[in-house]
Design an enzyme around this catalytic site. Structure first.
Site, PDB file in Angstrom:
ATOM      1  N   LYS A  11       0.889  -1.200  -0.064  1.00 26.28           N
ATOM      2  CA  LYS A  11       0.010  -0.095   0.003  1.00 26.28           C
ATOM      3  C   LYS A  11       0.738   1.203   0.056  1.00 26.28           C
ATOM      4  CE  LYS A  11      -4.006  -2.425   2.146  1.00 26.28           C
ATOM      5  NZ  LYS A  11      -5.016  -2.235   3.119  1.00 26.28           N
ATOM      6  N   TYR A  51     -12.632  -2.667  -3.674  1.00 30.43           N
ATOM      7  CA  TYR A  51     -13.118  -2.613  -2.414  1.00 30.43           C
ATOM      8  C   TYR A  51     -14.680  -2.477  -2.437  1.00 30.43           C
ATOM      9  CZ  TYR A  51      -8.639  -2.024  -0.235  1.00 30.43           C
ATOM     10  OH  TYR A  51      -7.310  -1.963   0.078  1.00 30.43           O
ATOM     11  N   ASN A 114      -2.347  -0.130   6.686  1.00 26.66           N
ATOM     12  CA  ASN A 114      -1.965  -1.836   7.384  1.00 26.66           C
ATOM     13  C   ASN A 114      -1.157  -2.604   6.295  1.00 26.66           C
ATOM     14  OD1 ASN A 114      -3.733  -2.169   5.303  1.00 26.66           O
ATOM     15  ND2 ASN A 114      -5.182  -3.564   6.783  1.00 26.66           N
ATOM     16  N   HIS A 117      -2.375  -5.510   1.062  1.00 30.90           N
ATOM     17  CA  HIS A 117      -3.526  -6.150   0.831  1.00 30.90           C
ATOM     18  C   HIS A 117      -3.068  -7.704   0.263  1.00 30.90           C
ATOM     19  CE1 HIS A 117      -7.243  -7.326  -1.020  1.00 30.90           C
ATOM     20  NE2 HIS A 117      -6.474  -7.650  -2.154  1.00 30.90           N
ATOM     21  N   GLU A 128      -8.745 -10.754  -8.643  1.00 34.50           N
ATOM     22  CA  GLU A 128      -7.664  -9.703  -8.423  1.00 34.50           C
ATOM     23  C   GLU A 128      -6.394  -9.823  -9.204  1.00 34.50           C
ATOM     24  OE1 GLU A 128      -8.980  -9.023  -3.881  1.00 34.50           O
ATOM     25  OE2 GLU A 128      -7.142  -9.872  -4.294  1.00 34.50           O
TER      26      GLU A 128
HETATM   27  P1  ADP Z   1      -8.367  -6.792   4.544  1.00 32.84           P
HETATM   28  O1  ADP Z   1      -7.512  -6.140   3.835  1.00 32.84           O
HETATM   29  O2  ADP Z   1      -7.832  -7.464   5.928  1.00 32.84           O
HETATM   30  O3  ADP Z   1      -8.809  -8.102   3.696  1.00 32.84           O
HETATM   31  P2  ADP Z   1     -11.193  -5.880   4.086  1.00 32.84           P
HETATM   32  O4  ADP Z   1     -11.303  -6.198   2.847  1.00 32.84           O
HETATM   33  O5  ADP Z   1     -12.207  -6.067   5.322  1.00 32.84           O
HETATM   34  O6  ADP Z   1      -9.425  -6.181   5.034  1.00 32.84           O
HETATM   35  O7  ADP Z   1     -10.719  -4.186   4.079  1.00 32.84           O
HETATM   36  C1  ADP Z   1     -10.003  -3.580   3.134  1.00 32.84           C
HETATM   37  C2  ADP Z   1      -9.100  -2.496   3.800  1.00 32.84           C
HETATM   38  O8  ADP Z   1      -9.925  -1.337   4.092  1.00 32.84           O
HETATM   39  C3  ADP Z   1      -8.326  -3.077   4.959  1.00 32.84           C
HETATM   40  O9  ADP Z   1      -7.095  -3.484   4.525  1.00 32.84           O
HETATM   41  C4  ADP Z   1      -7.977  -1.638   5.363  1.00 32.84           C
HETATM   42  O10 ADP Z   1      -7.041  -0.517   5.028  1.00 32.84           O
HETATM   43  C5  ADP Z   1      -9.372  -0.885   5.248  1.00 32.84           C
HETATM   44  N1  ADP Z   1     -10.269  -1.122   6.454  1.00 32.84           N
HETATM   45  C6  ADP Z   1     -11.227  -2.043   6.688  1.00 32.84           C
HETATM   46  N2  ADP Z   1     -11.825  -2.030   7.829  1.00 32.84           N
HETATM   47  C7  ADP Z   1     -11.521  -0.902   8.378  1.00 32.84           C
HETATM   48  C8  ADP Z   1     -11.959  -0.069   9.306  1.00 32.84           C
HETATM   49  N3  ADP Z   1     -12.688  -0.513  10.320  1.00 32.84           N
HETATM   50  N4  ADP Z   1     -11.460   0.932   9.540  1.00 32.84           N
HETATM   51  C9  ADP Z   1     -10.692   1.636   8.839  1.00 32.84           C
HETATM   52  N5  ADP Z   1      -9.927   1.027   7.686  1.00 32.84           N
HETATM   53  C10 ADP Z   1     -10.513  -0.239   7.474  1.00 32.84           C
END
Ligand code: ADP
Length: 155
Positions: A11, A51, A114, A117, A128
């Site tokens: 990211k 997303y 974080n 992805h 993807e």
């Molecule tokens: P992951 O990336 O762990 O598969 P998700 O697909 O649920 O998780 O979400 C995609 C991205 O959206 C996350 O990696 C994160 O950057 C962001 N995100 C998800 N949930 C939250 C939240 N509650 N608050 C802030 N950012 C979030």
């Protein structure tokens, strides 16, 4: 057990913090084979698709905006059960809850910012990879360490 390809995005936070090489190195050291790697500037359009499962969330636009603040590095990684292995290595979404030793547990303090992805199922990995790579950008090269990474009943 199956030989799988999965998509990872480093990211914008990872590029800005200058730890892209370090994170790629973690995947390489794990034994995952890099079949594709490129830098891309994402757009609202591709992120809305990527997303789509978050479209109803209040942070949808904010997450997309964050993903456009700098380029990302897209990786296609291959290995036996690579999809689950890479998700386990990444750790849970919220870096504050991620176990030490996972990428998110070691490198971040945020739910949103974080680091990576990673695809979460064979269906999403296929969709993807198609979204981020052209077929000719994925290389099926011969990894000469393969027989040292797996026993011959593991693939
Ligand atoms: P992951 O990336 O762990 O598969 P998700 O697909 O649920 O998780 O979400 C995609 C991205 O959206 C996350 O990696 C994160 O950057 C962001 N995100 C998800 N949930 C939250 C939240 N509650 N608050 C802030 N950012 C979030």
């Amino acid at each position: 057990m199956a030989l799988e390809k999965t998509l990872v995005l480093l990211k914008p936070c990872t590029i800005q913090r200058a730890i892209a090489g370090e994170i790629i190195s973690i995947f390489e050291k794990k034994g995952l084979k890099i079949c594709g790697m490129k830098m891309m500037q994402l757009t609202d359009e591709i992120l809305s698709e990527h997303y789509a499962h978050l479209a109803e969330k209040p942070f949808f636009q904010r997450v997309k905006n964050s993903m456009m603040t700098a380029p990302v590095v897209a990786l296609c990684l291959e290995g036996v059960d690579a999809i689950a292995a890479v998700r386990a290595l990444a750790g849970p979404t919220n870096g504050r809850n991620a176990a030490p030793g996972t990428i998110r547990g070691s490198y971040c303090m945020s739910f949103q910012e974080n680091i990576v992805h990673a695809s979460d199922s064979p269906e999403t990995a296929a969709a993807e990879l198609k979204r981020f790579f052209k077929p000719e950008e994925i290389f099926d090269w011969n990894q000469c360490t393969f027989n040292y990474l797996y026993a011959n009943d593991e693939f």
